[in-house]
Write a protein that holds these residues in place. Structure first.
Motif, PDB file in Angstrom:
ATOM      1  N   ILE A   1       3.628  12.609  -0.832  1.00 26.47           N
ATOM      2  CA  ILE A   1       4.278  11.927  -1.947  1.00 26.47           C
ATOM      3  C   ILE A   1       4.935  12.968  -2.831  1.00 26.47           C
ATOM      4  O   ILE A   1       4.327  13.994  -3.158  1.00 26.47           O
ATOM      5  CB  ILE A   1       3.272  11.117  -2.786  1.00 26.47           C
ATOM      6  CG1 ILE A   1       2.793   9.884  -2.010  1.00 26.47           C
ATOM      7  CG2 ILE A   1       3.896  10.680  -4.122  1.00 26.47           C
ATOM      8  CD1 ILE A   1       1.736   9.072  -2.736  1.00 26.47           C
ATOM      9  N   ALA A   2       6.181  12.710  -3.221  1.00 26.12           N
ATOM     10  CA  ALA A   2       6.868  13.579  -4.179  1.00 26.12           C
ATOM     11  C   ALA A   2       7.016  12.840  -5.504  1.00 26.12           C
ATOM     12  O   ALA A   2       7.634  11.776  -5.567  1.00 26.12           O
ATOM     13  CB  ALA A   2       8.235  13.982  -3.654  1.00 26.12           C
TER      14      ALA A   2
ATOM     15  N   ASN B   1       9.407   7.057  -7.391  1.00 24.51           N
ATOM     16  CA  ASN B   1      10.674   7.044  -8.125  1.00 24.51           C
ATOM     17  C   ASN B   1      10.472   6.601  -9.572  1.00 24.51           C
ATOM     18  O   ASN B   1      10.886   5.510  -9.981  1.00 24.51           O
ATOM     19  CB  ASN B   1      11.659   6.119  -7.394  1.00 24.51           C
ATOM     20  CG  ASN B   1      13.085   6.335  -7.840  1.00 24.51           C
ATOM     21  OD1 ASN B   1      13.416   7.326  -8.488  1.00 24.51           O
ATOM     22  ND2 ASN B   1      13.947   5.389  -7.514  1.00 24.51           N
ATOM     23  N   VAL B   2       9.852   7.476 -10.339  1.00 26.60           N
ATOM     24  CA  VAL B   2       9.518   7.183 -11.737  1.00 26.60           C
ATOM     25  C   VAL B   2      10.791   7.113 -12.579  1.00 26.60           C
ATOM     26  O   VAL B   2      11.587   8.050 -12.595  1.00 26.60           O
ATOM     27  CB  VAL B   2       8.575   8.262 -12.307  1.00 26.60           C
ATOM     28  CG1 VAL B   2       8.178   7.918 -13.745  1.00 26.60           C
ATOM     29  CG2 VAL B   2       7.349   8.430 -11.419  1.00 26.60           C
TER      30      VAL B   2
ATOM     31  N   THR C   1       6.012   2.405  -8.118  1.00 25.62           N
ATOM     32  CA  THR C   1       4.615   2.505  -8.541  1.00 25.62           C
ATOM     33  C   THR C   1       3.773   3.171  -7.464  1.00 25.62           C
ATOM     34  O   THR C   1       4.102   3.107  -6.268  1.00 25.62           O
ATOM     35  CB  THR C   1       4.017   1.114  -8.841  1.00 25.62           C
ATOM     36  OG1 THR C   1       3.897   0.370  -7.618  1.00 25.62           O
ATOM     37  CG2 THR C   1       4.894   0.351  -9.838  1.00 25.62           C
ATOM     38  N   ALA C   2       2.683   3.780  -7.888  1.00 21.19           N
ATOM     39  CA  ALA C   2       1.789   4.460  -6.958  1.00 21.19           C
ATOM     40  C   ALA C   2       1.182   3.479  -5.963  1.00 21.19           C
ATOM     41  O   ALA C   2       1.085   3.769  -4.764  1.00 21.19           O
ATOM     42  CB  ALA C   2       0.688   5.178  -7.733  1.00 21.19           C
ATOM     43  N   GLU C   3       0.778   2.308  -6.454  1.00 16.11           N
ATOM     44  CA  GLU C   3       0.147   1.328  -5.587  1.00 16.11           C
ATOM     45  C   GLU C   3       1.101   0.880  -4.476  1.00 16.11           C
ATOM     46  O   GLU C   3       0.721   0.824  -3.302  1.00 16.11           O
ATOM     47  CB  GLU C   3      -0.303   0.104  -6.407  1.00 16.11           C
ATOM     48  CG  GLU C   3      -1.442   0.371  -7.358  1.00 16.11           C
ATOM     49  CD  GLU C   3      -0.984   0.869  -8.731  1.00 16.11           C
ATOM     50  OE1 GLU C   3      -1.809   0.912  -9.646  1.00 16.11           O
ATOM     51  OE2 GLU C   3       0.217   1.228  -8.864  1.00 16.11           O
ATOM     52  N   GLN C   4       2.322   0.546  -4.861  1.00 11.56           N
ATOM     53  CA  GLN C   4       3.297   0.081  -3.872  1.00 11.56           C
ATOM     54  C   GLN C   4       3.623   1.179  -2.861  1.00 11.56           C
ATOM     55  O   GLN C   4       3.707   0.932  -1.659  1.00 11.56           O
ATOM     56  CB  GLN C   4       4.575  -0.385  -4.565  1.00 11.56           C
ATOM     57  CG  GLN C   4       5.649  -0.885  -3.599  1.00 11.56           C
ATOM     58  CD  GLN C   4       6.967  -1.206  -4.292  1.00 11.56           C
ATOM     59  OE1 GLN C   4       7.073  -1.107  -5.510  1.00 11.56           O
ATOM     60  NE2 GLN C   4       7.968  -1.571  -3.505  1.00 11.56           N
ATOM     61  N   LEU C   5       3.786   2.405  -3.369  1.00 10.73           N
ATOM     62  CA  LEU C   5       4.160   3.501  -2.476  1.00 10.73           C
ATOM     63  C   LEU C   5       3.065   3.791  -1.458  1.00 10.73           C
ATOM     64  O   LEU C   5       3.331   3.973  -0.261  1.00 10.73           O
ATOM     65  CB  LEU C   5       4.485   4.754  -3.288  1.00 10.73           C
ATOM     66  CG  LEU C   5       5.004   5.950  -2.483  1.00 10.73           C
ATOM     67  CD1 LEU C   5       6.253   5.577  -1.700  1.00 10.73           C
ATOM     68  CD2 LEU C   5       5.295   7.132  -3.405  1.00 10.73           C
TER      69      LEU C   5
ATOM     70  N   LEU D   1       3.301   3.645   2.540  1.00 11.30           N
ATOM     71  CA  LEU D   1       2.960   4.788   3.384  1.00 11.30           C
ATOM     72  C   LEU D   1       1.940   4.386   4.445  1.00 11.30           C
ATOM     73  O   LEU D   1       2.023   4.794   5.606  1.00 11.30           O
ATOM     74  CB  LEU D   1       2.395   5.935   2.534  1.00 11.30           C
ATOM     75  CG  LEU D   1       3.346   6.636   1.560  1.00 11.30           C
ATOM     76  CD1 LEU D   1       2.585   7.675   0.743  1.00 11.30           C
ATOM     77  CD2 LEU D   1       4.513   7.287   2.288  1.00 11.30           C
ATOM     78  N   GLN D   2       0.973   3.583   4.025  1.00 16.31           N
ATOM     79  CA  GLN D   2      -0.084   3.167   4.941  1.00 16.31           C
ATOM     80  C   GLN D   2       0.454   2.302   6.079  1.00 16.31           C
ATOM     81  O   GLN D   2      -0.021   2.378   7.215  1.00 16.31           O
ATOM     82  CB  GLN D   2      -1.163   2.397   4.177  1.00 16.31           C
ATOM     83  CG  GLN D   2      -2.356   1.995   5.026  1.00 16.31           C
ATOM     84  CD  GLN D   2      -3.123   3.176   5.570  1.00 16.31           C
ATOM     85  OE1 GLN D   2      -3.730   3.930   4.820  1.00 16.31           O
ATOM     86  NE2 GLN D   2      -3.085   3.367   6.884  1.00 16.31           N
ATOM     87  N   SER D   3       1.464   1.482   5.800  1.00 12.62           N
ATOM     88  CA  SER D   3       1.987   0.572   6.813  1.00 12.62           C
ATOM     89  C   SER D   3       3.221   1.119   7.529  1.00 12.62           C
ATOM     90  O   SER D   3       3.810   0.446   8.362  1.00 12.62           O
ATOM     91  CB  SER D   3       2.325  -0.777   6.176  1.00 12.62           C
ATOM     92  OG  SER D   3       3.309  -0.628   5.170  1.00 12.62           O
TER      93      SER D   3
END
Length: 217
Positions: free
Chosen positions: A110-111, A142-143, A176-180, A184-186
């Motif tokens: 993650i960047a 993407n903050v 958001t971290a949760e969405q990212l 990534l997991q899927s």
């Protein structure tokens, strides 16, 4: 929802700036990412130190119960340029070795927002994915739209035929971290047919053989 066929992510390498950035949301997002990693029992690999976004994400992950590995070149550690590492510290001799060690310890990347070093790391890892050296998922947090212009440039590179559509899919982006982390997991990689023929294990064996021969001379 993650596919059952996709291995669970246990360690995420986070690339980010050693500066806090201009907007308060940058530090807040780094702190939140660290807490989400801990909540999901994901361990953190990062570039060491305790300043800026690097410090924020590592401290939050560490306090939340995640194992934290900071990989830092000896030159930076000796002069304490980026602060004291949170968690376990592994010192290496060079920047290239640092990236290789972080890569080997991570299941995904993650960047967060950052400068030249962050961009170098994320594109280095992405180019390895394009060459089919690995198939680990890579994401941009993407903050505040920080990476919007970069993503637009990549789309432009596809239009101008310097980047294939499949290579463009390597970088995942979410706000958001949760969405990212969910994405990534899927993630299921799409490998360019020309790259799928490359066998890097043979290349590495040949490189080792050349090194062994040179040492014996």
């Amino acid at each position: 929802m993650a596919s059952s066929s996709v291995p669970k992510i246990k360690n995420i390498c986070v690339f980010c700036g050693s500066n806090p950035g201009k907007e308060k949301e940058f530090l807040e997002s780094a702190n939140h990412l660290g807490r989400v990693l801990a909540e999901r029992k994901i361990h953190l690999v990062y570039g060491g130190g305790s300043l800026g976004l690097m410090g924020s994400v590592s401290i939050a992950a560490f306090l939340g119960g995640s194992q934290v590995l900071g990989v830092i070149p000896k030159a930076l550690a000796e002069w304490d340029i980026i602060g004291k590492t949170v968690g376990e510290e592994l010192q290496v001799s060079a920047m290239s070795e640092r990236l290789s060690v972080m890569f080997n310890h991570a299941d995904a990347f993650i960047a967060l927002p950052g400068g030249l070093g962050t961009l170098e790391e994320i594109f280095h890892i992405s180019s390895w994915a394009q060459l089919n050296i690995h198939q680990k998922p890579i994401g941009l947090l993407n903050v505040n739209g920080f990476y919007n212009t970069l993503l637009s440039f990549l789309d432009h590179a596809v239009e101008q035929q310097f980047l294939t559509f499949s290579a463009r899919q390597i970088l995942i982006s979410a706000a958001t971290a949760e969405q990212l982390i969910d994405e990534l997991q899927s993630f299921i990689p799409v490998i360019d047919s020309s790259m799928s023929r490359l066998n890097w294990s043979i290349t590495e064996r040949r490189k080792k053989l050349r090194l062994d021969l040179s040492l014996s001379l």
